[in-house]
Design an enzyme around this catalytic site. Structure first.
Site, PDB file in Angstrom:
ATOM      1  N   GLN A  51      -0.969  -2.538  -6.373  1.00  0.00           N
ATOM      2  CA  GLN A  51      -1.934  -3.122  -5.433  1.00  0.00           C
ATOM      3  C   GLN A  51      -2.585  -4.286  -6.180  1.00  0.00           C
ATOM      4  O   GLN A  51      -3.427  -4.075  -7.032  1.00  0.00           O
ATOM      5  CB  GLN A  51      -2.974  -2.083  -5.006  1.00  0.00           C
ATOM      6  N   HIS A  75      -2.633  -6.071  12.284  1.00  0.00           N
ATOM      7  CA  HIS A  75      -3.484  -6.743  11.303  1.00  0.00           C
ATOM      8  C   HIS A  75      -2.648  -7.292  10.131  1.00  0.00           C
ATOM      9  O   HIS A  75      -2.715  -8.480   9.820  1.00  0.00           O
ATOM     10  CB  HIS A  75      -4.553  -5.772  10.796  1.00  0.00           C
ATOM     11  N   GLU A  76      -1.867  -6.424   9.517  1.00  0.00           N
ATOM     12  CA  GLU A  76      -1.103  -6.869   8.339  1.00  0.00           C
ATOM     13  C   GLU A  76      -0.062  -7.917   8.717  1.00  0.00           C
ATOM     14  O   GLU A  76       0.184  -8.861   7.963  1.00  0.00           O
ATOM     15  CB  GLU A  76      -0.456  -5.682   7.620  1.00  0.00           C
ATOM     16  N   ARG A 135      -7.540   7.143   0.607  1.00  0.00           N
ATOM     17  CA  ARG A 135      -7.907   5.892   1.283  1.00  0.00           C
ATOM     18  C   ARG A 135      -9.422   5.718   1.231  1.00  0.00           C
ATOM     19  O   ARG A 135     -10.179   6.537   1.754  1.00  0.00           O
ATOM     20  CB  ARG A 135      -7.401   5.939   2.732  1.00  0.00           C
ATOM     21  N   PRO A 165      -4.994   3.316  -1.670  1.00  0.00           N
ATOM     22  CA  PRO A 165      -6.441   3.198  -1.458  1.00  0.00           C
ATOM     23  C   PRO A 165      -6.840   2.401  -0.215  1.00  0.00           C
ATOM     24  O   PRO A 165      -8.003   2.421   0.177  1.00  0.00           O
ATOM     25  CB  PRO A 165      -6.919   2.478  -2.722  1.00  0.00           C
ATOM     26  N   LYS A 178     -11.539   3.868   2.665  1.00  0.00           N
ATOM     27  CA  LYS A 178     -12.291   3.793   3.924  1.00  0.00           C
ATOM     28  C   LYS A 178     -12.823   5.169   4.341  1.00  0.00           C
ATOM     29  O   LYS A 178     -13.870   5.271   4.977  1.00  0.00           O
ATOM     30  CB  LYS A 178     -11.353   3.254   5.007  1.00  0.00           C
ATOM     31  N   GLY A 210      -5.907   0.793   3.930  1.00  0.00           N
ATOM     32  CA  GLY A 210      -5.159   1.058   5.153  1.00  0.00           C
ATOM     33  C   GLY A 210      -3.820   0.361   5.062  1.00  0.00           C
ATOM     34  O   GLY A 210      -2.766   0.951   5.273  1.00  0.00           O
ATOM     35  N   GLY A 211      -3.892  -0.911   4.732  1.00  0.00           N
ATOM     36  CA  GLY A 211      -2.665  -1.681   4.617  1.00  0.00           C
ATOM     37  C   GLY A 211      -2.849  -2.841   3.663  1.00  0.00           C
ATOM     38  O   GLY A 211      -3.984  -3.213   3.346  1.00  0.00           O
ATOM     39  N   MET A 212      -1.741  -3.392   3.198  1.00  0.00           N
ATOM     40  CA  MET A 212      -1.780  -4.570   2.336  1.00  0.00           C
ATOM     41  C   MET A 212      -0.630  -5.474   2.754  1.00  0.00           C
ATOM     42  O   MET A 212       0.523  -5.038   2.818  1.00  0.00           O
ATOM     43  CB  MET A 212      -1.668  -4.143   0.859  1.00  0.00           C
TER      44      MET A 212
HETATM   45  N1  BES Z   1      -5.851  -7.513   2.458  1.00  0.00           N
HETATM   46  C1  BES Z   1      -6.515  -6.356   2.941  1.00  0.00           C
HETATM   47  C2  BES Z   1      -6.697  -5.292   1.894  1.00  0.00           C
HETATM   48  C3  BES Z   1      -7.489  -5.724   0.680  1.00  0.00           C
HETATM   49  C4  BES Z   1      -8.582  -6.563   0.782  1.00  0.00           C
HETATM   50  C5  BES Z   1      -7.146  -5.237  -0.554  1.00  0.00           C
HETATM   51  C6  BES Z   1      -9.288  -6.940  -0.368  1.00  0.00           C
HETATM   52  C7  BES Z   1      -7.855  -5.611  -1.688  1.00  0.00           C
HETATM   53  C8  BES Z   1      -8.925  -6.468  -1.596  1.00  0.00           C
HETATM   54  C9  BES Z   1      -5.784  -5.754   4.159  1.00  0.00           C
HETATM   55  O1  BES Z   1      -5.206  -6.704   4.981  1.00  0.00           O
HETATM   56  C10 BES Z   1      -6.804  -5.058   4.994  1.00  0.00           C
HETATM   57  O2  BES Z   1      -7.672  -5.713   5.484  1.00  0.00           O
HETATM   58  N2  BES Z   1      -6.675  -3.741   5.139  1.00  0.00           N
HETATM   59  C11 BES Z   1      -7.583  -2.940   5.930  1.00  0.00           C
HETATM   60  C12 BES Z   1      -6.936  -2.517   7.214  1.00  0.00           C
HETATM   61  C13 BES Z   1      -7.237  -3.359   8.389  1.00  0.00           C
HETATM   62  C14 BES Z   1      -6.642  -2.760   9.647  1.00  0.00           C
HETATM   63  C15 BES Z   1      -8.682  -3.682   8.584  1.00  0.00           C
HETATM   64  C16 BES Z   1      -7.890  -1.673   5.165  1.00  0.00           C
HETATM   65  O3  BES Z   1      -7.209  -1.390   4.184  1.00  0.00           O
HETATM   66  O4  BES Z   1      -8.796  -0.968   5.573  1.00  0.00           O
HETATM   67 ZN    ZN Z   2      -6.608  -7.795   6.050  1.00  0.00          ZN
END
Ligand code: BES
Ligand code: ZN
Length: 640
Positions: free
Chosen positions: A173, A329-330, A588, A300, A590, A302-304
């Protein structure tokens, strides 16, 4: 008025001199300016902005290509090998400075000869600068190195942490500044490079990267990758595990452990429609394939949005396709973020706010406005909570942030995502969807494969879309540069969620509840219903809730999380084993953050949190560990 470039001006002077037959003067002018003009024309367009989160100096030397050769060592939790960096020395500099974190550097080469290097002091957030001696003609720099077992980007999972429980798993990550813990590179989102890689892993496992993947298992354990489009370092990604692939069509498909591949495949079946909708909105998908990799539950995030290969948490596999906004989103990041990239982490909202807006447009196109409105209204609700927590005059509630000297992760809040989305929605509502979409499509095209600052976006917005009158009406400067939420924010009404709130009122008023009327309820209705209940319920009410809706046996991670929050605030002990199981199997952040925070509010809750955390912590990724350590004020040396 049109400005003339230097080459045009030189050409003009030469033509005059030619007419006047001053050949000797022409030769002198050509010698003085000729080569400079040529190289100016050939240089890729790039804005070099000072990045407070990188030691590198791309204005002097820029890395253009990276060739990675790594071997996985699961037993010792190490990657080892070398990276060959192709550089452009712009100023004749005699050193290349790279970012590193906890790397062991064995040897460095400038072209084919060994050269000296030194590692600077360690900064808690930035790691150590690695300076490598080069000369003005050096074309490539090679670094031989190993990663540390506790490299922050890497999570090495034991077989028990996977669905199959038989093979280990590794994933990276890199966002925001963790790429430097597995590759020595210029770790700044303003610098792009192409890459290729050779990864050697155990023969039974498959390696995949944010690059061209051939989707099949290689029996010799050696995988080759190529990434022809230039990407910033935070999009470097690798995963190794017992993986299989299943395609939806020629463009897209899913990778997952065999045990969950069918479920994942069913869940994400709208992927082709999402790609079509997104391309229709803002232009062609520019990355070749779009695949999703489902990771073990300790992931950790939701998505990357790793290019060509989104990494996703398995906690969105709900069985009813209700949490797939994450894929929208991704995928949307393939434009906002991966194509046009935040120049520094202070401009993070340009990645996430745009993407959240874009996500909501994709959802609206596929599932209709009432569905998209339901998601937006829930997100608005989250934003108001975040604003309350941070305080609406906090500088951290600005879209353009100031994260210098801090962990860039501090900027990852609903502000960038939801305040960003609301700002863009307000612009849309002010100028009309047609003009706004046209503008956005041009924006992504004009700045494709480049980085963007908030100020540059503002200038582009003013030049190409907003009149002075529009700017005043929207209050663009206030939205972008000031804290809090301006009072002209767009409001989203959701009739669907109103029904859920009404049911929550009925329940707390003790009115009879008829669950048979709820057959068309989605995850989001239930979430909103739970959120709308009073924070304090009686034991009888908690039991009744569970009997009516079976929340305590829900396998839907979102519902489970919301239910467990209610259980914590009501000390509802029958749910505690469920809580413990959730916290020890899911990493995760969140979900972990609110649950541990809720527990930490009372003495008994905090004691329970610490008891669970002590054995769960080992299974979490470094990103989650940092956050939860803070919440619980946990020192890793805390005795059992
Ligand atoms: N790019 C982000 C994840 C991220 C942000 C990782 C900053 C490290 C530092 C990814 O696109 C994202 O926003 N993921 C969200 C899910 C989304 C549906 C809001 C997440 O992981 O909660
Ligand atoms: Zn994002």
């Amino acid at each position: 008025m049109q400005k003339y470039s230097l080459p045009a001006f030189v050409f003009f002077v030469l033509t005059i001199l030619k007419i006047m037959k001053y050949q000797w003067l022409m030769i002198l002018i050509l010698a003085l300016t000729g080569s400079g003009c040529k190289s100016n024309l050939e240089k890729p367009k790039e804005t070099v902005v000072t990045d407070p989160h990188s030691f590198s100096r791309p204005e002097e030397v820029a890395v253009r290509h990276l060739s990675l050769h790594l071997k996985t060592d699961f037993e010792n939790k190490r990657l080892s090998g070398k990276v060959i960096l192709t550089i452009e020395n712009k100023t004749g500099a005699n050193q290349l400075i790279l970012d590193t974190q906890k790397l062991t550097i064995e040897k460095t080469k400038a072209d084919n000869s060994e050269t000296s290097f030194s590692l600077g002091d360690n900064d808690p957030y930035l790691g150590q600068p690695l300076s490598i001696a080069i000369n003005p003609n050096t074309k490539t720099v090679t670094v031989y190195y190993q990663t540390a077992p506790d490299a922050e980007a890497l999570q090495w999972l034991s077989p028990e942490q996977t669905s199959g429980r038989r093979s280990p798993f590794l994933f990276t990550q890199s966002e925001a500044t963790l790429a430097r813990s597995w590759i020595p590179l210029q770790d700044s989102p303003g610098i792009r490079f192409t890459y290729d890689a050779e990864i050697e892993c155990p023969r039974s496992l498959m390696a995949v990267m944010s690059a061209e993947n051939d989707t099949v298992l290689h029996r010799n354990g050696i995988y080759h990758f190529n990434m022809p489009q230039p990407v910033p370092s935070y999009l470097m990604a690798l995963a190794v595990g017992n993986l299989r692939y299943q395609a939806y069509d020629h463009r897209c498909g899913v990778y997952a452990e065999p045990q969950i591949l069918d479920q994942a495949y069913y869940e994400f079946a709208d992927m082709p429609a999402m790609i079509d909708s997104a391309s229709m909105l803002y232009g062609d998908y520019r990355w070749g394939r779009y695949d999703v990799l489902v990771l073990p539950p300790s992931f950790p995030f939701g998505g990357m949005e790793n290019p060509r290969l989104t990494f996703a948490t398995p906690t969105v596999i709900a069985g009813d396709r209700s949490l797939t906004a994450l894929i929208a989103h991704e995928l949307a990041h393939s434009w906002s973020g991966n194509l046009v990239t935040n120049a520094t982490w202070n401009d993070f909202w340009l990645n996430e706010g745009f993407t959240t807006y874009f996500e909501s447009r994709i959802m609206e196109k596929i599932y209709g406005k009432p569905y998209a409105d339901m998601l937006a209204a829930i997100a608005d609700d989250d934003l108001l909570t975040t604003l309350k927590d941070l305080g609406s005059s906090s500088p951290d509630t600005r879209l353009k942030m100031d994260l210098k000297g801090r962990n860039p992760d501090d900027g990852m809040s609903d502000i960038a995502y939801e305040k960003g989305r609301l700002f863009l929605t307000l612009i849309e509502q002010t100028v009309g969807r047609k003009r706004w979409d046209h503008f956005l499509k041009n924006y992504f095209n004009t700045y494709a494969f480049q980085s963007m600052t908030t100020e540059k976006f503002r200038d582009y917005l003013y030049t190409n879309l907003l009149s002075k009158e529009d700017q005043d009406k929207i209050r663009t400067e206030q939205w972008m540069f000031e804290p809090g939420l301006p009072d002209n924010r767009p409001l989203t009404k959701s009739a669907e969620l109103d029904k859920a709130a009404a049911l929550a009122r009925d329940f707390s008023d003790g009115k009879p509840i008829h669950t048979q009327n709820l057959s068309n309820w989605t995850t989001h209705h239930y979430l909103y219903f739970l959120r709308s209940l009073p924070e304090n319920l009686t034991l009888e009410q908690m039991i009744k809730l569970d009997n009516l809706f079976h929340f305590n046996s829900s396998r839907n991670a979102e519902i489970r999380n919301q239910w467990l929050l209610l259980c914590i605030s009501n000390h509802y002990e029958p749910a505690y084993s469920n809580l413990e199981e959730f916290l020890t199997t899911v990493g995760r952040r969140k979900f972990l953050r609110p649950l541990y925070s809720a527990l930490a509010k009372t003495d008994s809750g905090k004691a329970l949190a610490l008891k669970i955390y002590k054995h769960a912590r080992n299974g979490y990724h470094a990103v989650s560990i940092t956050t939860i350590d803070q919440i619980l004020n946990y020192k890793s040396a805390t005795p059992d």
